[in-house]
Motif scaffolding. Structure first.
Motif, mmCIF file in Angstrom:
data_model
loop_
_atom_site.group_PDB
_atom_site.id
_atom_site.type_symbol
_atom_site.label_atom_id
_atom_site.label_comp_id
_atom_site.label_asym_id
_atom_site.label_seq_id
_atom_site.Cartn_x
_atom_site.Cartn_y
_atom_site.Cartn_z
ATOM 1 N N GLY A 160 -12.065 -13.983 -34.552
ATOM 2 C CA GLY A 160 -13.474 -13.198 -34.923
ATOM 3 C C GLY A 160 -13.924 -13.566 -36.278
ATOM 4 O O GLY A 160 -15.187 -13.403 -36.618
ATOM 5 N N VAL A 161 -13.079 -14.578 -36.845
ATOM 6 C CA VAL A 161 -13.705 -15.269 -38.369
ATOM 7 C C VAL A 161 -14.391 -16.598 -37.929
ATOM 8 O O VAL A 161 -13.965 -17.589 -37.362
ATOM 9 C CB VAL A 161 -12.854 -15.381 -39.263
ATOM 10 C CG1 VAL A 161 -13.443 -16.096 -40.539
ATOM 11 C CG2 VAL A 161 -12.036 -14.062 -39.666
ATOM 12 N N VAL A 162 -15.623 -16.584 -38.371
ATOM 13 C CA VAL A 162 -16.397 -18.086 -38.151
ATOM 14 C C VAL A 162 -16.663 -18.838 -39.495
ATOM 15 O O VAL A 162 -17.362 -18.109 -40.265
ATOM 16 C CB VAL A 162 -17.589 -17.597 -37.485
ATOM 17 C CG1 VAL A 162 -18.514 -18.979 -37.230
ATOM 18 C CG2 VAL A 162 -17.322 -17.262 -35.838
ATOM 19 N N SER A 163 -16.669 -19.945 -39.590
ATOM 20 C CA SER A 163 -16.971 -20.913 -40.803
ATOM 21 C C SER A 163 -18.363 -21.016 -40.704
ATOM 22 O O SER A 163 -19.019 -21.646 -39.643
ATOM 23 C CB SER A 163 -16.398 -22.085 -40.827
ATOM 24 O OG SER A 163 -17.042 -23.157 -41.689
ATOM 25 N N VAL A 164 -19.317 -20.709 -41.656
ATOM 26 C CA VAL A 164 -20.479 -20.945 -41.843
ATOM 27 C C VAL A 164 -20.928 -22.291 -41.643
ATOM 28 O O VAL A 164 -21.945 -22.669 -40.952
ATOM 29 C CB VAL A 164 -21.264 -20.333 -43.184
ATOM 30 C CG1 VAL A 164 -22.688 -20.391 -43.240
ATOM 31 C CG2 VAL A 164 -20.924 -18.568 -42.983
ATOM 32 N N GLU A 165 -20.100 -23.200 -42.281
ATOM 33 C CA GLU A 165 -20.505 -24.570 -42.425
ATOM 34 C C GLU A 165 -20.255 -25.220 -41.161
ATOM 35 O O GLU A 165 -21.268 -25.877 -40.635
ATOM 36 C CB GLU A 165 -19.547 -25.291 -43.469
ATOM 37 C CG GLU A 165 -20.211 -24.834 -45.003
ATOM 38 C CD GLU A 165 -21.752 -25.495 -45.203
ATOM 39 O OE1 GLU A 165 -21.900 -26.511 -44.996
ATOM 40 O OE2 GLU A 165 -22.272 -24.553 -45.905
ATOM 41 N N LEU A 166 -19.134 -24.960 -40.613
ATOM 42 C CA LEU A 166 -19.015 -25.639 -39.229
ATOM 43 C C LEU A 166 -19.955 -25.027 -38.112
ATOM 44 O O LEU A 166 -20.520 -25.698 -37.215
ATOM 45 C CB LEU A 166 -17.644 -25.146 -38.639
ATOM 46 C CG LEU A 166 -16.656 -26.073 -39.072
ATOM 47 C CD1 LEU A 166 -15.173 -25.596 -38.468
ATOM 48 C CD2 LEU A 166 -16.575 -27.589 -38.906
ATOM 49 N N ALA A 167 -20.497 -23.909 -38.211
ATOM 50 C CA ALA A 167 -21.653 -23.389 -37.296
ATOM 51 C C ALA A 167 -22.788 -24.166 -37.292
ATOM 52 O O ALA A 167 -23.714 -24.343 -36.352
ATOM 53 C CB ALA A 167 -21.753 -21.943 -37.463
ATOM 54 N N LYS A 168 -22.854 -24.988 -38.653
ATOM 55 C CA LYS A 168 -24.251 -25.741 -38.726
ATOM 56 C C LYS A 168 -24.318 -27.086 -37.939
ATOM 57 O O LYS A 168 -25.175 -27.794 -37.673
ATOM 58 C CB LYS A 168 -24.489 -26.183 -40.340
ATOM 59 C CG LYS A 168 -25.049 -24.707 -41.145
ATOM 60 C CD LYS A 168 -24.908 -24.874 -42.574
ATOM 61 C CE LYS A 168 -25.196 -23.943 -43.551
ATOM 62 N NZ LYS A 168 -25.028 -24.301 -44.816
ATOM 63 N N GLY A 169 -22.969 -27.436 -37.432
ATOM 64 C CA GLY A 169 -22.865 -28.805 -36.817
ATOM 65 C C GLY A 169 -21.779 -29.593 -37.432
ATOM 66 O O GLY A 169 -21.228 -29.167 -38.466
ATOM 67 N N ALA A 170 -21.376 -30.464 -36.660
ATOM 68 C CA ALA A 170 -20.353 -31.493 -37.193
ATOM 69 C C ALA A 170 -20.407 -32.121 -38.361
ATOM 70 O O ALA A 170 -19.429 -32.487 -38.897
ATOM 71 C CB ALA A 170 -20.078 -32.444 -35.812
ATOM 72 N N ASP A 171 -21.704 -32.511 -38.649
ATOM 73 C CA ASP A 171 -22.029 -33.169 -39.856
ATOM 74 C C ASP A 171 -21.678 -31.982 -41.190
ATOM 75 O O ASP A 171 -21.480 -32.644 -42.281
ATOM 76 C CB ASP A 171 -23.263 -33.675 -40.210
ATOM 77 C CG ASP A 171 -23.954 -34.543 -38.906
ATOM 78 O OD1 ASP A 171 -23.037 -35.033 -38.618
ATOM 79 O OD2 ASP A 171 -24.843 -34.576 -38.654
#
Length: 204
Positions: A168-179
């Motif tokens: 249930g925990v999501v990384s904010v940065e990874l959610a922006k894309g692979a870059d």
């Protein structure tokens, strides 16, 4: 950190402004504000000695806190803390209300484990981040995220995508894309080892 430190008594304050805040601090009080959950912001006052004791523990910054406001218990997370530039004094606190049905956006500390195994032979572990920005429901909020470096090879780097986050925990940065796959930790060879290898290669 005990549950007692996760609970802070607070009083609603109506005397606002810079002068009022200065008077509160002289009286060993900390001005604060509570906002969020689609409700009006409320100005609060907390006892400075309680805040000082609580903020010394890492969990204060990532745990869901309980604010006891005139007998009403409100769950919240700390969003900002302002400290005096050189005195051991907290100047202001920002709290955000927690709604069990709405995701929160916050940062949690990273705990690196098994560094003893990784640093055998003089290797050094370089921590590239100390906290990870996440979103999750309040019930899923971790106090910290563990990163195991036992199997990390010399010269290798672990990135956000390599870190196993709780359900249930999501990384904010990874959610922006692979870059945005940030580097988290690197294992470096002992100082001088690289130059010695280069010298050996040159000699051969």
């Amino acid at each position: 950190m005990s549950n007692e430190l996760y609970t802070l008594d607070a009083e609603v304050r109506s005397d606002l402004g810079t002068g009022a805040s200065r008077r509160l601090r002289r009286a060993d009080k900390v001005p604060a504000v509570l906002y969020g959950a689609e409700k009006e912001a409320v100005s609060l006052t907390l006892a400075h000695n309680k805040v000082i004791k609580a903020q010394e523990d890492e969990g204060f910054y990532s745990h869901i806190l309980t604010l006891n406001i005139g007998g009403e218990k409100v769950e919240a997370i700390l969003k900002d803390i302002q400290r005096h530039p050189f005195k051991p004094k907290v100047m202001h606190l920002d709290f955000q209300r927690v709604d069990a049905n709405h995701k929160i956006h916050t940062k949690v500390p990273v705990h690196f484990i098994n560094e003893e195994a990784a640093t055998k032979g003089g290797n050094t572990v370089a921590h590239l981040v100390t906290e990870i920005e996440i979103t999750c429901l309040p019930a899923q909020l971790p106090e910290f995220i563990e990163v195991d470096v036992a199997a990390l090879e010399v010269g290798a780097t672990l990135h956000l995508s390599d870190i196993a986050l709780p359900a249930g925990v999501v990384s904010v940065e990874l959610a922006k894309g692979a870059d945005h796959d940030q580097a988290v930790v690197t294992l470096n060879a002992p100082k001088g080892a690289a130059s010695e290898e280069a010298s050996e290669d040159a000699a051969e």
